[in-house]
Design an enzyme around this catalytic site. Structure first.
Site, PDB file in Angstrom:
ATOM      1  N   GLN A 180       0.816  -1.220   0.000  1.00  0.00           N
ATOM      2  CA  GLN A 180       0.000   0.000   0.000  1.00  0.00           C
ATOM      3  C   GLN A 180       0.846   1.265   0.000  1.00  0.00           C
ATOM      4  O   GLN A 180       0.306   2.366  -0.035  1.00  0.00           O
ATOM      5  CB  GLN A 180      -0.945   0.011   1.216  1.00  0.00           C
ATOM      6  CG  GLN A 180      -2.023  -1.053   1.171  1.00  0.00           C
ATOM      7  CD  GLN A 180      -3.059  -0.829   0.065  1.00  0.00           C
ATOM      8  OE1 GLN A 180      -3.133   0.228  -0.553  1.00  0.00           O
ATOM      9  NE2 GLN A 180      -3.878  -1.845  -0.181  1.00  0.00           N
ATOM     10  N   HIS A 202      -1.439  -4.075  -9.228  1.00  0.00           N
ATOM     11  CA  HIS A 202      -2.849  -3.661  -9.321  1.00  0.00           C
ATOM     12  C   HIS A 202      -3.259  -2.677  -8.227  1.00  0.00           C
ATOM     13  O   HIS A 202      -4.363  -2.152  -8.256  1.00  0.00           O
ATOM     14  CB  HIS A 202      -3.772  -4.889  -9.357  1.00  0.00           C
ATOM     15  CG  HIS A 202      -3.981  -5.599  -8.049  1.00  0.00           C
ATOM     16  ND1 HIS A 202      -5.065  -5.339  -7.243  1.00  0.00           N
ATOM     17  CD2 HIS A 202      -3.264  -6.552  -7.405  1.00  0.00           C
ATOM     18  CE1 HIS A 202      -5.014  -6.128  -6.175  1.00  0.00           C
ATOM     19  NE2 HIS A 202      -3.931  -6.875  -6.245  1.00  0.00           N
ATOM     20  N   THR A 242       7.443 -19.245 -17.658  1.00  0.00           N
ATOM     21  CA  THR A 242       7.513 -18.253 -18.734  1.00  0.00           C
ATOM     22  C   THR A 242       7.101 -16.889 -18.201  1.00  0.00           C
ATOM     23  O   THR A 242       6.083 -16.765 -17.514  1.00  0.00           O
ATOM     24  CB  THR A 242       6.567 -18.678 -19.885  1.00  0.00           C
ATOM     25  OG1 THR A 242       6.935 -19.992 -20.295  1.00  0.00           O
ATOM     26  CG2 THR A 242       6.671 -17.722 -21.061  1.00  0.00           C
ATOM     27  N   CYS A 334     -14.904 -11.390   4.667  1.00  0.00           N
ATOM     28  CA  CYS A 334     -16.138 -12.175   4.575  1.00  0.00           C
ATOM     29  C   CYS A 334     -15.799 -13.547   4.023  1.00  0.00           C
ATOM     30  O   CYS A 334     -15.168 -13.658   2.985  1.00  0.00           O
ATOM     31  CB  CYS A 334     -17.114 -11.518   3.614  1.00  0.00           C
ATOM     32  SG  CYS A 334     -17.415  -9.803   3.974  1.00  0.00           S
TER      33      CYS A 334
HETATM   34  C1  LIG Z   1      -3.547  -6.147  -1.656  1.00  0.00           C
HETATM   35  C2  LIG Z   1      -2.590  -6.428  -0.586  1.00  0.00           C
HETATM   36  C3  LIG Z   1      -1.847  -7.628  -0.554  1.00  0.00           C
HETATM   37  C4  LIG Z   1      -2.063  -8.727  -1.569  1.00  0.00           C
HETATM   38  O1  LIG Z   1      -1.571  -8.340  -2.811  1.00  0.00           O
HETATM   39  P1  LIG Z   1      -1.860  -9.211  -4.123  1.00  0.00           P
HETATM   40  O2  LIG Z   1      -0.946  -8.626  -5.135  1.00  0.00           O
HETATM   41  O3  LIG Z   1      -3.298  -8.963  -4.456  1.00  0.00           O
HETATM   42  O4  LIG Z   1      -1.565 -10.616  -3.821  1.00  0.00           O
HETATM   43  C5  LIG Z   1      -0.940  -7.804   0.450  1.00  0.00           C
HETATM   44  N1  LIG Z   1      -0.732  -6.859   1.382  1.00  0.00           N
HETATM   45  C6  LIG Z   1      -1.400  -5.692   1.383  1.00  0.00           C
HETATM   46  C7  LIG Z   1      -1.120  -4.675   2.435  1.00  0.00           C
HETATM   47  C8  LIG Z   1      -2.351  -5.447   0.405  1.00  0.00           C
HETATM   48  O5  LIG Z   1      -3.025  -4.294   0.426  1.00  0.00           O
END
Ligand SMILES: *Cc1c(COP(=O)(O)O)cnc(C)c1O
Length: 390
Positions: A180, A202, A242, A334
């Site tokens: 984050q 993402h 890959t 959830c």
């Molecule tokens: C979203 C998130 C993850 C998981 O990341 P992914 O790339 O979706 O596996 C791990 N830690 C934190 C703090 C996140 O916000």
């Protein structure tokens, strides 16, 4: 489809059009395997090389310290299980925090079944860990300390540099889940003293399914990890398979954009967040979850005491209303059979009820003042209705 006011950017973000444009050729014209030796393959290899540099630059790392993964969850597994396997001759003790993401907590729980001992540090009511408690938890057999940079539910920023220093003083390695933080605030693995760090595309405008693990290769701590995914020896033997060339190119582009635009977006988003929060706090019996001074600019986690967050969220996404659909989160995990209160909020001392009354608003670079005005207005109306029904 109804218009959406998207305030759930800590869950995931949309792909930036420039990122999509950058990855498109690698889904279409140049679909080559980056390991093929013909010209198509060489082009793909060069694109991966450029992206690796873009990712490394965002966090102040070298290119040989970046391992591409499918995201942070995989990077965390690679890091924590890898350290456990390779460093167990030094000790079998790991320190982490109760408010970590489940990717860290569940990996640690798994290692407990394999003979490792894990200390889960509590947090103070403001979400920060106590550095004296960390110092007291460190032992000669501690091999790893894993503390997240920014909490995904509250935005609280831990004192990473101090935590890394204490960890190294005790002779252990320091890992941070910076999912984050990276792309939203300046993060530098050398200035902060980080040995392992995960990031995920993402969460800052790249597609889902691409991320990376930073593994320190320079002094003072050269980290050696074993392979978790065996195969052709890709990614310096750590993660075979890959390469996801389009994803990697997209991820690199998102990093490049973040370096250039992070500061501008931060100012803009903070203004919107502060305005949203100030208005919501005018509602009776509301308070902010998390330390307001040590908090990332895009998150506001608010407890509306006595108001069921699920009912509020339903009201905000009512298809019958003529308001846009509003996407927010109550930050609770959830499962299909039960809804648990947020482990982050209960760790901070909230009661189960207060935790069920809390909502996370997480803003992104595309949010506008108009969207937030509508959000504030609808929340106030829905709360009046819910209170009238009580
Ligand atoms: C979203 C998130 C993850 C998981 O990341 P992914 O790339 O979706 O596996 C791990 N830690 C934190 C703090 C996140 O916000």
């Amino acid at each position: 489809m109804k218009p959406v006011v998207y305030l759930d950017n800590n869950a995931t973000t949309p792909v930036d059009p420039r990122v999509l444009e950058a990855m498109m050729p690698y889904l279409t014209n140049n679909f080559a395997n980056a390991n093929s030796t013909h010209q198509f393959g060489v082009d793909a290899y060069e694109a991966v090389k450029t992206a690796r540099k873009q990712v490394a630059d965002l966090i102040g790392a070298e290119t040989n310290e970046i391992v591409f993964t499918s995201g942070s969850t995989e990077a965390i597994n690679l890091a924590i299980k890898g350290i456990a396997e390779n460093y167990s001759d030094r000790g079998k003790h790991i320190v982490t925090v109760t408010t970590e993401h489940y990717a860290v907590l569940d990996t640690c729980r798994y290692l407990e079944t394999k003979g490792f001992e894990v200390t889960y540090l509590p947090v103070q009511p403001d979400g920060l860990i106590n550095l004296d408690a960390l110092k007291a938890a460190l032992r000669p057999d501690t091999i790893l300390v894993s503390v997240m940079y920014v909490n995904n539910e509250t935005g609280v920023i831990q004192p990473i540099k101090e935590i890394a220093r204490l960890t190294h003083d005790a002779g252990a390695l320091f890992m941070t889940d910076a999912t984050q933080a990276v792309g939203k605030m300046p993060v530098n693995v050398n200035l902060d003293g980080i040995d392992l760090l995960c990031l995920s595309g993402h969460k800052f405008y790249a597609p889902k399914g691409i991320g990376a693990l930073f593994v320190r290769q320079r002094r003072p701590n050269r980290v050696k990890l074993p392979a978790l995914i065996h195969g052709g020896g890709h990614e310096r033997g750590l993660r075979s398979g890959t390469l996801n060339v389009p994803g990697i190119v997209a991820f690199g582009k998102a990093c490049e954009i973040a370096i250039k635009e992070m500061k501008f977006n931060a100012g803009k988003i903070q203004k919107l967040r502060d305005c949203l929060e100030a208005e919501l706090l005018k509602i009776d019996n509301t308070f902010v979850n998390g330390n307001c001074n040590k908090r990332l600019y895009n998150v506001s986690n608010i407890c509306f005491k006595g108001i069921d967050s699920e009912a509020l969220i339903m009201g905000l996404s009512d298809p019958e209303s003529d308001l846009p659909l509003m996407a927010v989160s109550n930050g609770s995990a959830c499962t299909s059979t039960s809804i648990e209160p947020s482990h982050v909020l209960t760790s901070m001392g909230l009661t189960q009820a207060e935790s069920f009354n809390s909502i996370r608003f997480s803003l992104g670079k595309d949010n506008t003042k108009d969207e937030l005005d509508i959000t504030i207005k609808s929340i106030k109306e829905i709360i009046l209705k819910l209170v009238a029904m009580m």
